[in-house]
Scaffold this active site. Sequence first.
Site, PDB file in Angstrom:
ATOM      1  N   ALA A 245     -37.233  67.442  21.855  1.00 44.09           N
ATOM      2  CA  ALA A 245     -35.919  67.105  21.948  1.00 44.09           C
ATOM      3  C   ALA A 245     -35.526  66.454  23.237  1.00 44.09           C
ATOM      4  CB  ALA A 245     -35.079  68.501  21.816  1.00 44.09           C
ATOM      5  N   CYS A 246     -34.239  66.118  23.605  1.00 40.27           N
ATOM      6  CA  CYS A 246     -33.905  65.522  24.635  1.00 40.27           C
ATOM      7  C   CYS A 246     -34.096  66.406  25.999  1.00 40.27           C
ATOM      8  CB  CYS A 246     -32.440  64.935  24.699  1.00 40.27           C
ATOM      9  SG  CYS A 246     -31.869  64.216  26.102  1.00 40.27           S
ATOM     10  N   PRO A 247     -34.753  66.054  26.968  1.00 37.70           N
ATOM     11  CA  PRO A 247     -34.869  64.732  27.412  1.00 37.70           C
ATOM     12  C   PRO A 247     -36.415  64.280  27.272  1.00 37.70           C
ATOM     13  CG  PRO A 247     -35.057  66.141  29.170  1.00 37.70           C
ATOM     14  CD  PRO A 247     -34.658  66.975  28.209  1.00 37.70           C
TER      15      PRO A 247
END
Length: 186
Positions: free
Chosen positions: A14-16
Amino acid sequence: MVKADVMLDAKGLACPMPIVRTKKKMDELKPGQVLEVQATDKGSTADLQAWAKNTGHKYLETRIEGNILHHFLRKDGDYLLEERFAIPTIPLEAFRKKVESNKQPCILDVREIGEYKQAHIPGVIHIPLGEVEKRSNELNKEEEIYVICHSGKRSEIAAQTMRKQGFKKLINVVPGMRDWRGEIEQ
């Protein structure tokens, strides 16, 4: 049909992290080479498009196979990178005190709609990263704007994009909503 020279597995991240790993892998490539980033994070499309545009690389396309997104980016070596200005940051605790003061600052949340709906700071302006370039005219270029995302990476990209459009009073909130302990709305 685009053919990749190198493949990066960012599935389950998941981000980042898809952006962080893409940047690291892109640094290893030669100009003109194509990187395929395989991801499962739906927000990775807008994130990688904005990152590529901000860094001068070329976002070529996305192919979807089941729940896997295949992003293709070309490392560009023929561009002249504009001087990147550091976006000032504010630690989360100092930002929380500003938010809780009598005069709430202008806050731009650049997370995806699902993240925003889960929890956001009351009174923020929501423009997902992928729409910032088109919709930044909804904001006052002369106003101080605090840009927030999940961790501080997408907000940095959004602020860099806005800086190129003439915004001068941008502050990146680090680390972002991931560690936010103040008031939220859902």
